[in-house]
Scaffold this motif. Structure first.
Motif, PDB file in Angstrom:
ATOM      1  N   GLU A  57      35.326  35.868  49.388  1.00  0.00           N
ATOM      2  CA  GLU A  57      35.834  36.388  48.031  1.00  0.00           C
ATOM      3  C   GLU A  57      37.223  35.659  47.947  1.00  0.00           C
ATOM      4  OE1 GLU A  57      36.044  38.568  44.524  1.00  0.00           O
ATOM      5  OE2 GLU A  57      34.423  37.982  46.046  1.00  0.00           O
ATOM      6  N   GLU A  61      38.012  33.137  44.957  1.00  0.00           N
ATOM      7  CA  GLU A  61      38.949  33.246  43.807  1.00  0.00           C
ATOM      8  C   GLU A  61      39.946  31.945  43.850  1.00  0.00           C
ATOM      9  OE1 GLU A  61      40.889  36.931  45.139  1.00  0.00           O
ATOM     10  OE2 GLU A  61      39.138  37.880  44.209  1.00  0.00           O
ATOM     11  N   ALA A  65      40.520  30.143  40.367  1.00  0.00           N
ATOM     12  CA  ALA A  65      41.845  30.261  39.780  1.00  0.00           C
ATOM     13  C   ALA A  65      42.614  28.844  39.380  1.00  0.00           C
ATOM     14  CB  ALA A  65      42.896  30.993  40.951  1.00  0.00           C
TER      15      ALA A  65
END
Length: 88
Positions: A57, A61, A65
Motif C-alpha cells: 500500500e 501511495e 502521490a
C-alpha cells in the motif's frame, strides 16, 4: 490507506493478538515446545503478511502521490530500503 485495507489489517492484528494470548497460555501450562513453536511460526507468518500488505500500500501511495503518477529514483529507493528493513 483504504478503509477496506485498514479494516482487514485491524482484523488480522486482532487475530494475531489472540494467537499470542494462546501462546502465553500454552507456556503457562507447560505445553510441548514443538506445539508452542508451531504457533509462534504461525504468528510470524501472519505478521509478515500484514507487513507486506502495508508495504504494498505504501509503495502504491508513493507512486500515485507524484504529480505524473511515476515514482522518482528516491521514491523507489525509499521503498526498497523499507522492504529490506522489513525482511531482515
Amino acid at each position: 490507506m483504504s478503509e477496506s485495507l485498514r479494516n482487514d489489517i485491524l482484523m488480522r492484528l486482532k487475530t494475531i493478538k489472540g494467537h499470542i494470548a494462546g501462546i502465553e497460555k500454552m507456556v503457562e501450562e507447560s505445553k510441548e515446545c514443538q506445539d508452542i513453536l508451531l504457533q509462534i511460526a504461525a504468528v510470524k507468518a501472519s505478521l509478515e503478511k500484514v507487513g507486506m500488505s502495508i508495504i504494498q500500500e505504501h509503495a502504491k501511495e508513493c507512486i500515485l502521490a507524484s504529480e505524473d503518477g511515476k515514482a522518482t529514483y528516491e521514491d523507489v529507493q525509499r521503498i526498497i530500503n523499507l522492504l529490506i528493513k522489513f525482511v531482515k
